[in-house]
Motif scaffolding. Structure first.
Motif, PDB file in Angstrom:
ATOM      1  N   GLU A  19       0.842  -1.198   0.000  1.00  0.00           N
ATOM      2  CA  GLU A  19       0.000   0.000   0.000  1.00  0.00           C
ATOM      3  C   GLU A  19       0.878   1.249   0.000  1.00  0.00           C
ATOM      4  O   GLU A  19       1.701   1.449   0.892  1.00  0.00           O
ATOM      5  CB  GLU A  19      -0.902  -0.013   1.238  1.00  0.00           C
ATOM      6  CG  GLU A  19      -1.925   1.093   1.258  1.00  0.00           C
ATOM      7  CD  GLU A  19      -2.880   0.983   2.434  1.00  0.00           C
ATOM      8  OE1 GLU A  19      -3.919   1.665   2.417  1.00  0.00           O
ATOM      9  OE2 GLU A  19      -2.584   0.220   3.375  1.00  0.00           O
ATOM     10  N   LEU A  21       1.682   4.975   0.593  1.00  0.00           N
ATOM     11  CA  LEU A  21       1.220   6.055   1.448  1.00  0.00           C
ATOM     12  C   LEU A  21       2.279   7.141   1.542  1.00  0.00           C
ATOM     13  O   LEU A  21       3.437   6.927   1.180  1.00  0.00           O
ATOM     14  CB  LEU A  21       0.920   5.528   2.858  1.00  0.00           C
ATOM     15  CG  LEU A  21      -0.152   4.432   2.977  1.00  0.00           C
ATOM     16  CD1 LEU A  21      -0.159   3.881   4.386  1.00  0.00           C
ATOM     17  CD2 LEU A  21      -1.515   4.982   2.624  1.00  0.00           C
ATOM     18  N   VAL A  67      -2.565  17.311   6.265  1.00  0.00           N
ATOM     19  CA  VAL A  67      -3.155  16.026   6.679  1.00  0.00           C
ATOM     20  C   VAL A  67      -4.674  16.117   6.646  1.00  0.00           C
ATOM     21  O   VAL A  67      -5.363  15.177   6.232  1.00  0.00           O
ATOM     22  CB  VAL A  67      -2.647  15.614   8.075  1.00  0.00           C
ATOM     23  CG1 VAL A  67      -3.457  14.442   8.620  1.00  0.00           C
ATOM     24  CG2 VAL A  67      -1.167  15.236   8.017  1.00  0.00           C
ATOM     25  N   LYS A  70      -5.857  15.497   3.423  1.00  0.00           N
ATOM     26  CA  LYS A  70      -5.513  14.129   3.008  1.00  0.00           C
ATOM     27  C   LYS A  70      -4.452  14.108   1.921  1.00  0.00           C
ATOM     28  O   LYS A  70      -4.422  13.199   1.083  1.00  0.00           O
ATOM     29  CB  LYS A  70      -6.765  13.365   2.545  1.00  0.00           C
ATOM     30  CG  LYS A  70      -7.832  13.240   3.614  1.00  0.00           C
ATOM     31  CD  LYS A  70      -9.051  12.531   3.068  1.00  0.00           C
ATOM     32  CE  LYS A  70     -10.190  12.574   4.067  1.00  0.00           C
ATOM     33  NZ  LYS A  70     -11.430  11.983   3.518  1.00  0.00           N
ATOM     34  N   GLU A  71      -3.597  15.101   1.919  1.00  0.00           N
ATOM     35  CA  GLU A  71      -2.492  15.102   0.954  1.00  0.00           C
ATOM     36  C   GLU A  71      -1.439  14.105   1.418  1.00  0.00           C
ATOM     37  O   GLU A  71      -1.176  13.145   0.714  1.00  0.00           O
ATOM     38  CB  GLU A  71      -1.946  16.516   0.792  1.00  0.00           C
ATOM     39  CG  GLU A  71      -2.929  17.433   0.066  1.00  0.00           C
ATOM     40  CD  GLU A  71      -2.457  18.874   0.003  1.00  0.00           C
ATOM     41  OE1 GLU A  71      -1.339  19.157   0.491  1.00  0.00           O
ATOM     42  OE2 GLU A  71      -3.190  19.705  -0.537  1.00  0.00           O
ATOM     43  N   PRO A  72      -0.829  14.263   2.631  1.00  0.00           N
ATOM     44  CA  PRO A  72      -0.144  13.098   3.190  1.00  0.00           C
ATOM     45  C   PRO A  72      -1.170  12.314   4.002  1.00  0.00           C
ATOM     46  O   PRO A  72      -2.103  12.893   4.561  1.00  0.00           O
ATOM     47  CB  PRO A  72       0.945  13.709   4.075  1.00  0.00           C
ATOM     48  CG  PRO A  72       0.400  15.018   4.497  1.00  0.00           C
ATOM     49  CD  PRO A  72      -0.514  15.480   3.398  1.00  0.00           C
ATOM     50  N   ASP A  73      -0.969  11.006   4.080  1.00  0.00           N
ATOM     51  CA  ASP A  73      -1.900  10.175   4.845  1.00  0.00           C
ATOM     52  C   ASP A  73      -1.672  10.304   6.344  1.00  0.00           C
ATOM     53  O   ASP A  73      -2.609  10.184   7.139  1.00  0.00           O
ATOM     54  CB  ASP A  73      -1.735   8.713   4.421  1.00  0.00           C
ATOM     55  CG  ASP A  73      -1.936   8.534   2.928  1.00  0.00           C
ATOM     56  OD1 ASP A  73      -3.093   8.407   2.513  1.00  0.00           O
ATOM     57  OD2 ASP A  73      -0.926   8.534   2.190  1.00  0.00           O
ATOM     58  N   PHE A  74      -0.406  10.513   6.719  1.00  0.00           N
ATOM     59  CA  PHE A  74      -0.024  10.652   8.117  1.00  0.00           C
ATOM     60  C   PHE A  74       0.974  11.796   8.230  1.00  0.00           C
ATOM     61  O   PHE A  74       1.609  12.182   7.248  1.00  0.00           O
ATOM     62  CB  PHE A  74       0.609   9.358   8.641  1.00  0.00           C
ATOM     63  CG  PHE A  74      -0.295   8.164   8.601  1.00  0.00           C
ATOM     64  CD1 PHE A  74      -1.146   7.896   9.661  1.00  0.00           C
ATOM     65  CD2 PHE A  74      -0.309   7.314   7.504  1.00  0.00           C
ATOM     66  CE1 PHE A  74      -2.001   6.786   9.633  1.00  0.00           C
ATOM     67  CE2 PHE A  74      -1.151   6.209   7.457  1.00  0.00           C
ATOM     68  CZ  PHE A  74      -2.008   5.950   8.528  1.00  0.00           C
ATOM     69  N   THR A 211      -3.258  11.622  12.033  1.00  0.00           N
ATOM     70  CA  THR A 211      -4.015  11.292  10.827  1.00  0.00           C
ATOM     71  C   THR A 211      -5.398  11.914  11.012  1.00  0.00           C
ATOM     72  O   THR A 211      -5.574  12.796  11.848  1.00  0.00           O
ATOM     73  CB  THR A 211      -4.076   9.764  10.591  1.00  0.00           C
ATOM     74  OG1 THR A 211      -4.627   9.516   9.280  1.00  0.00           O
ATOM     75  CG2 THR A 211      -4.898   9.041  11.633  1.00  0.00           C
ATOM     76  N   THR A 215      -9.884   8.182   8.304  1.00  0.00           N
ATOM     77  CA  THR A 215      -8.967   7.059   8.110  1.00  0.00           C
ATOM     78  C   THR A 215      -9.076   6.078   9.265  1.00  0.00           C
ATOM     79  O   THR A 215      -9.107   4.862   9.071  1.00  0.00           O
ATOM     80  CB  THR A 215      -7.513   7.565   7.997  1.00  0.00           C
ATOM     81  OG1 THR A 215      -7.421   8.446   6.869  1.00  0.00           O
ATOM     82  CG2 THR A 215      -6.543   6.417   7.813  1.00  0.00           C
ATOM     83  N   ASN A 219     -10.525   2.750   7.933  1.00  0.00           N
ATOM     84  CA  ASN A 219      -9.421   1.813   7.699  1.00  0.00           C
ATOM     85  C   ASN A 219      -8.495   1.723   8.916  1.00  0.00           C
ATOM     86  O   ASN A 219      -7.325   2.104   8.859  1.00  0.00           O
ATOM     87  CB  ASN A 219      -8.615   2.248   6.470  1.00  0.00           C
ATOM     88  CG  ASN A 219      -7.896   1.076   5.821  1.00  0.00           C
ATOM     89  OD1 ASN A 219      -7.544   0.114   6.496  1.00  0.00           O
ATOM     90  ND2 ASN A 219      -7.665   1.175   4.525  1.00  0.00           N
ATOM     91  N   ARG A 222      -5.093   0.025   8.490  1.00  0.00           N
ATOM     92  CA  ARG A 222      -4.033   0.842   7.891  1.00  0.00           C
ATOM     93  C   ARG A 222      -3.295   1.625   8.977  1.00  0.00           C
ATOM     94  O   ARG A 222      -2.069   1.684   8.983  1.00  0.00           O
ATOM     95  CB  ARG A 222      -4.612   1.814   6.864  1.00  0.00           C
ATOM     96  CG  ARG A 222      -3.591   2.798   6.293  1.00  0.00           C
ATOM     97  CD  ARG A 222      -4.273   3.834   5.414  1.00  0.00           C
ATOM     98  NE  ARG A 222      -4.886   3.211   4.252  1.00  0.00           N
ATOM     99  CZ  ARG A 222      -5.768   3.824   3.454  1.00  0.00           C
ATOM    100  NH1 ARG A 222      -6.153   5.065   3.736  1.00  0.00           N
ATOM    101  NH2 ARG A 222      -6.276   3.207   2.420  1.00  0.00           N
TER     102      ARG A 222
END
Length: 328
Positions: A19, A21, A67, A70-74, A211, A215, A219, A222
């Motif tokens: 995955e 990320l 974040v 939601k550009e970077p996931d974390f 995050t 998310t 998920n 994740r």
């Protein structure tokens, strides 16, 4: 030969299935961030089925904003910046603490006569616009009677040289930044004074892993896998700092090896607190988080005070207790 070919095909398939990320930390890469690059390069993310790209940040407030989009996931951001983002109807949430002890600090030249917070009255304090440190400085000011101070807006890269040149009274920054500052000050024969927020009534949480609620809700697996890879790499870096710095320096060869190690040593000290040693690295204490929230809400005059349970969760943390040997 057939077995070797089959193995290569399997590895290729595993890589393709990983995955993808993105993780953004809070600023340009330096020693403090070593463990995140270890996680990406030494297979910790790969072991949990992830291909994580680690990218630089542009300040905690910006990382929180990105974040949320939601550009970077974390991301990695200073806790007060996260609380401010959450209070403004944001869905950002802390999933682990990196700096169990806050790193906010004021540096000044000894010759300035600044020995206590009140001595900053009528002075200029340098930091970036929206910087994580200056965003909470008003709390330090109100708690300690600092009056008539002025925020001197400057790019982070020029804060240290501006202070050393005596062009600003003080700078608001992090103790990890004090490593190169003191290094340069010694070279030019200048003495620097340090005033930590934690010594003057602001025992706040520092950098945290973040995050968004969506998310976590949609998920959770994740999030759990990301935290497993991240925290295992962090524990390994605590126990193997020399090897970890070699990984970081291979990726960032322009970094000074001595300063890189010193910066990690400072970060490790703020990670490996008595609470972390007892409860596992990354663990968050609800009472301390409530205190951090209350101070931020009060002194930043925030309209909304988010519930503590909305600010953080510990449920994705692996229970890790690395052996820590403080640097001398």
């Amino acid at each position: 030969l057939g077995l070797m070919a089959a193995g290569l095909v399997f590895l290729t398939q595993q890589s393709a299935l990983a995955e993808k990320l993105i993780f953004a930390h809070d600023w340009v890469p330096y020693g403090k961030h070593a463990s995140f690059y270890v996680a990406a390069v030494n297979g910790y993310y790969k072991s949990v089925g992830m291909d994580v790209k680690v990218i630089r940040g542009h300040g905690s407030a910006d990382t929180v904003k990105r974040v949320l989009a939601k550009e970077p996931d974390f991301g990695l951001a200073d806790t007060p910046a996260v609380i401010i983002g959450r209070s403004r109807a944001g869905s950002v949430k802390i999933i682990g603490i990196f700096a169990d002890e806050g790193m906010n600090v004021i540096y000044s030249l000894k010759r300035s006569g600044i020995k206590a917070p009140k001595d900053l009255s009528g002075r200029e304090v340098g930091d970036a616009q929206g910087g994580a440190c200056i965003s909470i400085f008003p709390a330090l000011a109100k708690l300690n009677g600092i009056k008539g101070w002025k925020h001197s807006v400057m790019r982070p890269a020029v804060k240290n040289p501006t202070l050393l040149a005596g062009k600003v009274d003080a700078i608001c920054t992090f103790v990890t930044v004090g490593v190169p500052l003191r290094f340069r000050a010694k070279k030019i024969g200048v003495q620097v004074s340090e005033m930590r927020f934690s010594d003057w009534g602001l025992d706040l949480y520092g950098a945290s892993l973040i995050t968004v609620d969506e998310t976590i809700r949609k998920n959770p697996g994740r999030v759990r896998r990301f935290m497993e890879g991240t925290m295992k790499a962090m524990a390994w870096t605590v126990e193997n700092p020399d090897a970890a710095m070699k990984v970081f320096l291979r990726l960032h060869p322009a970094s000074n090896p001595t300063l890189t190690r010193l910066q990690w040593d400072v970060a490790a000290k703020h990670l490996m607190t008595p609470y972390a040693k007892k409860n596992g690295i990354g663990s968050i204490d609800a009472k301390k988080m409530a205190n951090t929230r209350d101070l931020v809400v009060k002194y930043r005059s925030l309209k909304n005070s988010p519930k503590v349970e909305d600010i953080f969760t510990n449920k994705f943390l692996p229970k890790l207790f690395p052996k820590y040997s403080p640097a001398s």
